[in-house]
Design a protein around this motif. Structure first.
Motif, PDB file in Angstrom:
ATOM      1  N   ASP A 164    -105.583 -62.944 -53.731  1.00 12.90           N
ATOM      2  CA  ASP A 164    -105.945 -61.912 -54.809  1.00 12.90           C
ATOM      3  C   ASP A 164    -107.215 -61.219 -55.300  1.00 12.90           C
ATOM      4  O   ASP A 164    -108.040 -62.000 -54.028  1.00 12.90           O
ATOM      5  CB  ASP A 164    -105.088 -62.591 -55.728  1.00 12.90           C
ATOM      6  CG  ASP A 164    -105.224 -61.526 -57.488  1.00 12.90           C
ATOM      7  OD1 ASP A 164    -105.440 -60.399 -57.060  1.00 12.90           O
ATOM      8  OD2 ASP A 164    -105.637 -62.001 -58.749  1.00 12.90           O
ATOM      9  N   ARG A 165    -107.649 -60.212 -55.960  1.00  8.23           N
ATOM     10  CA  ARG A 165    -109.289 -59.771 -55.887  1.00  8.23           C
ATOM     11  C   ARG A 165    -109.599 -59.730 -57.088  1.00  8.23           C
ATOM     12  O   ARG A 165    -108.417 -59.103 -58.107  1.00  8.23           O
ATOM     13  CB  ARG A 165    -109.251 -58.748 -55.002  1.00  8.23           C
ATOM     14  CG  ARG A 165    -109.039 -58.647 -53.467  1.00  8.23           C
ATOM     15  CD  ARG A 165    -109.274 -57.463 -52.985  1.00  8.23           C
ATOM     16  NE  ARG A 165    -108.925 -57.390 -51.216  1.00  8.23           N
ATOM     17  CZ  ARG A 165    -109.221 -56.677 -50.754  1.00  8.23           C
ATOM     18  NH1 ARG A 165    -109.743 -55.206 -51.167  1.00  8.23           N
ATOM     19  NH2 ARG A 165    -108.931 -56.835 -48.906  1.00  8.23           N
ATOM     20  N   GLY A 166    -111.087 -59.968 -57.614  1.00 11.99           N
ATOM     21  CA  GLY A 166    -110.767 -59.789 -58.802  1.00 11.99           C
ATOM     22  C   GLY A 166    -112.788 -59.335 -58.888  1.00 11.99           C
ATOM     23  O   GLY A 166    -113.378 -59.100 -58.001  1.00 11.99           O
ATOM     24  N   ASN A 167    -113.150 -58.346 -59.775  1.00 10.87           N
ATOM     25  CA  ASN A 167    -113.939 -57.504 -60.236  1.00 10.87           C
ATOM     26  C   ASN A 167    -113.844 -58.163 -61.799  1.00 10.87           C
ATOM     27  O   ASN A 167    -113.794 -58.396 -62.743  1.00 10.87           O
ATOM     28  CB  ASN A 167    -113.814 -56.529 -60.021  1.00 10.87           C
ATOM     29  CG  ASN A 167    -113.521 -55.742 -59.050  1.00 10.87           C
ATOM     30  OD1 ASN A 167    -113.718 -55.919 -57.740  1.00 10.87           O
ATOM     31  ND2 ASN A 167    -113.168 -54.590 -58.839  1.00 10.87           N
ATOM     32  N   ASP A 168    -115.951 -58.644 -62.216  1.00 13.39           N
ATOM     33  CA  ASP A 168    -117.027 -58.823 -63.306  1.00 13.39           C
ATOM     34  C   ASP A 168    -117.811 -58.024 -63.102  1.00 13.39           C
ATOM     35  O   ASP A 168    -118.209 -57.662 -62.128  1.00 13.39           O
ATOM     36  CB  ASP A 168    -116.785 -60.086 -62.990  1.00 13.39           C
ATOM     37  CG  ASP A 168    -118.437 -59.998 -61.667  1.00 13.39           C
ATOM     38  OD1 ASP A 168    -119.273 -60.710 -62.287  1.00 13.39           O
ATOM     39  OD2 ASP A 168    -117.436 -61.124 -60.088  1.00 13.39           O
ATOM     40  N   PHE A 169    -117.836 -57.679 -64.338  1.00  9.83           N
ATOM     41  CA  PHE A 169    -119.247 -57.150 -64.993  1.00  9.83           C
ATOM     42  C   PHE A 169    -119.996 -57.300 -66.362  1.00  9.83           C
ATOM     43  O   PHE A 169    -118.930 -58.004 -67.215  1.00  9.83           O
ATOM     44  CB  PHE A 169    -118.637 -55.807 -65.634  1.00  9.83           C
ATOM     45  CG  PHE A 169    -118.876 -54.906 -66.027  1.00  9.83           C
ATOM     46  CD1 PHE A 169    -120.331 -54.124 -64.887  1.00  9.83           C
ATOM     47  CD2 PHE A 169    -119.791 -54.669 -67.090  1.00  9.83           C
ATOM     48  CE1 PHE A 169    -121.766 -52.866 -65.732  1.00  9.83           C
ATOM     49  CE2 PHE A 169    -120.112 -53.507 -67.328  1.00  9.83           C
ATOM     50  CZ  PHE A 169    -121.570 -52.730 -67.052  1.00  9.83           C
ATOM     51  N   ALA A 170    -121.538 -57.407 -66.028  1.00  9.34           N
ATOM     52  CA  ALA A 170    -121.874 -57.977 -67.690  1.00  9.34           C
ATOM     53  C   ALA A 170    -122.911 -57.038 -67.544  1.00  9.34           C
ATOM     54  O   ALA A 170    -123.770 -56.651 -67.039  1.00  9.34           O
ATOM     55  CB  ALA A 170    -121.811 -59.202 -67.206  1.00  9.34           C
ATOM     56  N   ILE A 171    -123.049 -56.678 -68.687  1.00  6.05           N
ATOM     57  CA  ILE A 171    -124.367 -56.245 -69.528  1.00  6.05           C
ATOM     58  C   ILE A 171    -124.797 -56.873 -71.419  1.00  6.05           C
ATOM     59  O   ILE A 171    -124.161 -56.942 -71.406  1.00  6.05           O
ATOM     60  CB  ILE A 171    -124.807 -54.869 -69.605  1.00  6.05           C
ATOM     61  CG1 ILE A 171    -125.737 -54.041 -70.240  1.00  6.05           C
ATOM     62  CG2 ILE A 171    -123.002 -54.160 -70.261  1.00  6.05           C
ATOM     63  CD1 ILE A 171    -125.556 -52.308 -69.371  1.00  6.05           C
ATOM     64  N   GLY A 172    -126.479 -56.630 -71.114  1.00  4.18           N
ATOM     65  CA  GLY A 172    -126.408 -57.299 -72.333  1.00  4.18           C
ATOM     66  C   GLY A 172    -127.793 -57.257 -71.850  1.00  4.18           C
ATOM     67  O   GLY A 172    -128.422 -56.864 -71.268  1.00  4.18           O
ATOM     68  N   LEU A 173    -128.636 -58.280 -73.297  1.00  7.74           N
ATOM     69  CA  LEU A 173    -130.188 -57.558 -74.008  1.00  7.74           C
ATOM     70  C   LEU A 173    -130.533 -59.382 -74.087  1.00  7.74           C
ATOM     71  O   LEU A 173    -129.541 -60.653 -74.943  1.00  7.74           O
ATOM     72  CB  LEU A 173    -130.224 -57.539 -74.079  1.00  7.74           C
ATOM     73  CG  LEU A 173    -130.164 -55.759 -74.869  1.00  7.74           C
ATOM     74  CD1 LEU A 173    -130.143 -55.089 -76.305  1.00  7.74           C
ATOM     75  CD2 LEU A 173    -131.225 -55.523 -73.476  1.00  7.74           C
ATOM     76  N   THR A 174    -131.456 -60.204 -73.510  1.00 10.51           N
ATOM     77  CA  THR A 174    -131.614 -61.438 -73.831  1.00 10.51           C
ATOM     78  C   THR A 174    -133.026 -61.065 -73.644  1.00 10.51           C
ATOM     79  O   THR A 174    -133.983 -60.221 -73.452  1.00 10.51           O
ATOM     80  CB  THR A 174    -132.121 -61.692 -72.621  1.00 10.51           C
ATOM     81  OG1 THR A 174    -132.223 -63.270 -73.044  1.00 10.51           O
ATOM     82  CG2 THR A 174    -132.137 -61.900 -71.417  1.00 10.51           C
ATOM     83  N   GLY A 175    -134.058 -62.335 -74.873  1.00 10.90           N
ATOM     84  CA  GLY A 175    -135.460 -62.192 -75.203  1.00 10.90           C
ATOM     85  C   GLY A 175    -135.807 -63.425 -76.486  1.00 10.90           C
ATOM     86  O   GLY A 175    -135.118 -63.888 -76.539  1.00 10.90           O
TER      87      GLY A 175
END
Length: 585
Positions: free
Chosen positions: A436-447
């Motif tokens: 099987d194959r899988g993709n992951d994506f994340a975007i965000g802010l930290t501070g």
């Protein structure tokens, strides 16, 4: 070097040897006669001295003279240094071997006859203080490379293997069963920081987990992530601030070395002029002493003839004693100035030759005429190393203000992560994603935002006040530089006028001495008045040579203070380009 060895005595026996060593261009040195054991090809072993030591002397030509006691004939054997570069001499005592070892070294130290330019170059090449200062800039440049290393890529990796045992309970009943898990994995990460503050990272890894001897399950993942500061730490002005400060520190060290070099060159030139001034004062002292002795002898003769009273002897004799005191002081001053110049010319790594003489070939051209004072002031404001260092320090402090002002902002970073995973029952299969194959994506802010921010406020206030202080210090330095240059210019004009005045005074005092001497010979003057005239004439000669040396040294000081000494001496050193104001990079 020429070495001549003279052996006198029966063959195979102990010889008496006289050694003469003459270096090229130096004076001949001859050792006292001492016993010498000969260990030639035909010498029996029992005849050799066991306490003898072998010394190798590299020579250009050898003259060996052997004299038999039963025959007056001698053999002279010339040996070329190219065919026989060294000879082996067996010395019968350790003290004599040390004497032979030290004599060639001392003989090689010849007297120095240098021009002022030669003395300056020799001092720059050999003085340890120059070598110490020369290392400052390379040492400072290492901090620049250290700050540049913050943008170098970083490779990190990890490899591990583990095992865990435990109990698990099913949710449908209370039965428990044991679980044994085996895991292993490897991770690789490559990250770098960009000048804009962006941090990029590439990561990849593979892991495997086996539970209760079940089939292995491999997981492989590769991804990329980026983190961009939006407030604190954003932009090249902040990210490159430390690197730019390190570059400014390197340039400041170059101007510091240039300032040291100018001061050192001026010191060497002044030492040369002081040495020759001391030698001229000694020559004047000798001539004054001879003149006083001649006057004393003439006074004594005239007293014997009855032409003068006996009381005239005391004044003439006192003048001779006074002139001898002046000669003693002049000899001591010459020795001290010679030692001062030798200290500037020598290196501590080599055998020092404090007993050699130094003579300086003075230029036969008259002293230069100084330019207009405003031209020297403008030159100093542009080229003085202290001015350029102060401007660079001001630019460095401006970068501190930029960093501390940016530190007041809250930290707010934007991050983005992209990844792709593969699953299989084997390592190679997980890379291809067979199961099987899988993709992951994340975007965000930290501070984060420190409440109050008193530390950052204090740092900004300190940097701002320091910047204002350095501005005031720069204005004060401009005033000091102008005062130094204008004062040095006035001193040059005074010395030039004084040189002409002392030359006229010397001529008049010599005429006065001749007149007083003639009056004394015809009985119209006294020995006391003649002695006073001699003293005035000698002092006028001393004042003239002192004024000539002061004129040269005043010019050296003026050129050092306006920053043009190295340029006028055609010497190249770092920091030759002036710093433009408000041009921090």
């Amino acid at each position: 070097m020429i070495a001549a060895f003279r052996f006198v005595g029966p063959w195979y026996r102990r010889f008496a040897c006289a050694v003469t060593v003459q270096p090229s261009g130096g004076r001949e040195l001859q050792l006292p006669r001492f016993p010498l054991g000969f260990a030639g090809a035909g010498a029996p072993a029992h005849k050799r001295n066991p306490a003898m030591r072998t010394v190798n002397l590299k020579i250009e030509r050898v003259e060996l003279t052997l004299s038999k006691p039963w025959k007056n004939s001698c053999w002279r054997i010339p040996t070329l240094g190219k065919l026989f570069p060294c000879i082996r001499v067996h010395l019968c005592s350790f003290a004599v071997s040390l004497l032979l070892l030290s004599l060639p070294l001392r003989a090689a130290e010849t007297n120095l006859n240098l021009s002022i330019a030669d003395a300056v170059l020799m001092a720059l090449d050999h003085n340890p203080a120059v070598a110490v200062e020369r290392q400052t800039t390379p040492i400072t440049r290492t901090f620049e490379r250290e700050q540049r290393a913050a943008f170098d890529p970083t490779l990190s990796y990890s490899v591990g293997r583990g095992k865990s045992d435990g109990l698990r309970m099913l949710s449908v009943n209370t039965n428990q069963f044991s679980v044994t898990s085996h895991s292993e994995g490897a991770d690789l990460n490559l990250s770098t920081l960009l000048p804009a503050g962006t941090r990029l990272a590439l990561d990849g890894g593979v892991s495997n987990q086996v539970i209760n001897s079940a089939d292995p399950f491999y997981t492989a993942r590769a991804g990329i992530s980026a983190t961009q500061p939006l407030l604190r730490g954003a932009g090249t002005a902040v990210t490159l601030a430390n690197l730019r400060q390190a570059r400014l520190d390197t340039r400041m060290s170059e101007y510091e070395f240039r300032g040291f070099t100018e001061a050192f060159v001026a010191q060497v030139e002044r030492a040369c002029w002081d040495l020759e001034l001391a030698r001229q004062r000694l020559e004047i002292g000798y001539s004054s002493l001879k003149l006083a002795e001649d006057q004393f002898n003439e006074t004594v003769e005239r007293i014997k003839l009855g032409a003068l009273a006996a009381v005239e002897r005391a004044a003439a004799e006192a003048e001779v004693a006074l002139r001898r005191q002046a000669v003693i002081n002049a000899e001591s001053a010459l020795s001290l100035n010679r030692l001062t110049l030798l200290q500037l010319l020598q290196s501590s790594r080599k055998m020092t030759a404090w007993d050699r003489d130094v003579s300086i070939r003075l230029p036969d051209t008259p002293p230069e005429e100084p330019g207009a004072v405003f031209a020297h002031v403008e030159q100093a404001l542009r080229m003085r190393p202290e001015m350029n260092q102060a401007l660079l320090a001001l630019q460095r402090n401006e970068l501190d203000v930029v960093k501390t002002r940016n530190g007041l902002l809250p930290r707010l970073d934007l991050f983005v992560t992209l990844g792709r995973s593969g699953y299989a029952d084997s390592f190679g299969g997980s890379l291809r994603g067979e199961m099987d194959r899988g993709n992951d994506f994340a975007i965000g802010l930290t501070g984060d935002w420190p409440i109050g921010g008193r530390q950052n406020l204090a740092q900004l206030e300190r940097a701002t006040l320091t910047h204002e202080q350095q501005n005031f210090a720069l204005d004060n330095l401009r005033l000091l530089v102008q005062n130094d240059v204008r004062s040095a210019h006035v001193e040059v004009l005074r010395c030039q006028a004084q040189r002409l005045a002392t030359a006229a005074t010397r001529r008049l005092q010599e005429e006065k001495l001749r007149a007083e001497t003639e009056k004394f010979r015809i009985g119209k003057s006294t020995a006391l008045l003649v002695a006073q005239a001699q003293r005035d004439a000698a002092q006028a000669q001393l004042d003239e040579v002192q004024a000539a040396a002061d004129c040269r040294e005043a010019l050296i000081q003026l050129y050092r203070l306006d920053g043009s000494l190295l340029l006028r001496r055609h010497l190249d050193a770092p920091g030759a380009d002036p710093v433009a104001e408000n041009s921090s990079r």
